[in-house]
Design an enzyme around this catalytic site. Structure first.
Site, mmCIF file in Angstrom:
data_model
loop_
_atom_site.group_PDB
_atom_site.id
_atom_site.type_symbol
_atom_site.label_atom_id
_atom_site.label_comp_id
_atom_site.label_asym_id
_atom_site.label_seq_id
_atom_site.Cartn_x
_atom_site.Cartn_y
_atom_site.Cartn_z
ATOM 1 C CD GLU A 7 42.532 9.283 53.810
ATOM 2 O OE1 GLU A 7 42.469 8.726 52.778
ATOM 3 O OE2 GLU A 7 43.041 10.626 53.873
ATOM 4 C CD GLU A 29 46.642 11.488 55.023
ATOM 5 O OE1 GLU A 29 46.342 11.483 54.016
ATOM 6 O OE2 GLU A 29 46.726 10.348 55.724
#
Ligand SMILES: *[C@@H]1O[C@H](CO)[C@@H](O)[C@H](O)[C@H]1NC(C)=O
Length: 429
Positions: free
Chosen positions: A215, A320
């Site tokens: 991320e 995710e």
């Protein structure tokens, strides 16, 4: 595409890329995959993240952060508050007990084939002056043996980089995004990738994927990660891994850019191979999405799978995602930060409903309706994300976040068990 925009002072890794491109006829370059122990073209990745284990997160294990006092908001401040000895003892105990061989067996028994294991740079290339403690890699070595015994593949995921790539507490350090502000940070991160590739070079039957960086926040303009720096870093990460072996997949998170925009970058015609995109899908960190009912959440997931994940030009996992439809889990938005769901987040948040039962507790304490809705949403996402390479749920176990805890959800019929079972088939058709 990157070859035309790449900066002039050719870095070592780019030299490696070019050398390989020259050495191998282009027809061979397109012949994929290269002797991987998992067929990412024809098999579906079904897996789960082992979050909050080797990288601590305040919402996954609130009790550990409470031991550090109010100032402990991330692993940096937690270890700072505890001191080296205190941190070593508390974290070692956590590493040794939070997840064990039995968990790997349960994950496999539910029909999954992968686990993604977050690890911080500080476990791999410790920096003088950091408060962090080490020992995580010994646990990771053990985990790989457990995974092999359970017939699971492992994604080793570098979840925190020096300076922080996103300012989230789960990068180790909450606050500003300084990773790309100093080339030394980027170099240390590349050294970490190389060290992981070397350490697990003899384990490629299990460690099939190394994820360069979780991320990186590249959508915030000047205060976020510079996209060109990130792309160069991905190329260099590929070079560092390839210098060790030809097989291990490099996974690249989309940096919160539209996945479409990565088509062509390190794609099938760019002379590199065994590259995978990782994209994350959450519908709870936005006030607008929180207003959706379950039908609308289902539709958003189906649409994301069909319109975003499906058309990418390389292997793509949704690495995710969650069954949660509120952001109520205690500490989810940060220690001491409230929830958008009940309006306690502050600016821009408004009341959607009470967080009672969602903030902390067991899956069995949720209402029947809530459990059915979560199951429906989970099944839709499973269908949506299997349209391409597959998925990894966030997360395996928590101290008491019922919307997120796969281990409990599997045991209580909220997550399909096996993961291919359906009570609501065809939601995305
Ligand atoms: C980063 O690594 C590159 C390549 O090894 C080297 O040329 C450069 O000087 C390094 N930069 C810093 C700031 O250490």
């Amino acid at each position: 595409m990157i070859f035309s925009t790449i900066r002039k002072p050719a870095l070592v890794a780019l030299g490696i890329v070019l050398a390989l491109v020259q050495a191998i006829p282009s027809s061979t370059l397109r012949a994929k995959p290269r002797s991987l122990s998992f067929d990412y073209n024809n098999q579906k990745v079904r897996g789960v993240n082992l979050g909050g284990w080797l990288v601590l997160e305040p919402w996954i294990t609130p009790s550990i952060f409470e031991k550090g006092g109010d100032a402990a908001v991330d692993e940096w401040t937690l270890t700072q508050c505890l001191g080296k000895d205190g941190a070593q003892s508390l974290l070692s105990q956590h590493w040794n007990t939070f997840i064990t061989a039995a968990d790997f067996q349960q994950i496999s028994a539910a029909g999954m084939n992968h686990v993604r294991i977050p690890v911080g740079y500080w476990a791999v290339v410790p920096q003088p002056g950091d408060p962090y403690v080490q020992g995580q890699l010994d646990i990771l070595d053990q985990a790989i043996e457990w995974a092999r015994a359970a017939d699971l593949k492992v994604i080793v995921d570098l979840h925190g980089a020096p300076g922080s790539q996103n300012g989230f507490d789960n990068s180790g350090r909450r606050g500003s995004i300084d990773w790309d502000q100093d080339p030394t940070h980027v170099n240390i991160t590349l050294d970490a990738i190389q060290a992981l590739a070397e350490r697990y070079a003899q384990y490629t039957d299990v460690v099939t994927i190394i994820e360069a960086l979780n991320e990186p926040m590249s959508v915030m303009g000047p205060s976020g990660v510079d996209l060109n720096t990130l792309k160069q870093f991905y190329y260099d990460s590929w070079g560092r891994i390839r210098a060790v072996n030809q097989d291990t997949v490099l996974a690249m998170h989309d940096g919160f850019q539209d996945i479409d925009s990565w088509n062509g970058f390190m794609g099938p015609d760019s002379g590199v191979w065994n590259v995978m995109m990782d994209t994350h899908h959450y519908e709870v960190f936005d006030n607008g999405l929180l207003s959706d009912n379950t039908d609308q959440h289902v539709q958003s997931a189906c649409s994301f799978g069909k319109n975003k994940v499906s058309p990418t030009d390389k292997w793509t996992v949704v690495g995710e995602w969650t069954g949660a439809m509120t952001d109520c889990a205690k500490n989810l938005n940060g220690r001491g930060v409230g929830a958008r769901w009940d309006g306690s987040y502050g600016s821009g948040s408004s009341f959607h409903g009470s967080c009672n039962g969602y903030a902390q507790g067991q899956v069995t304490d949720l209402s029947d309706d809530a459990r059915t809705d979560i199951r429906r949403f989970i099944e839709a996402q499973l269908d949506a994300f299997e349209c391409h390479t597959g998925w990894l749920y966030w997360t395996w176990t928590t101290e008491g976040a019922p919307e997120w805890d796969m281990k409990e959800q599997l045991a209580t019929g909220v997550f399909p068990n096996p993961v291919t079972a359906r009570q609501f088939p065809g939601q995305c058709d």
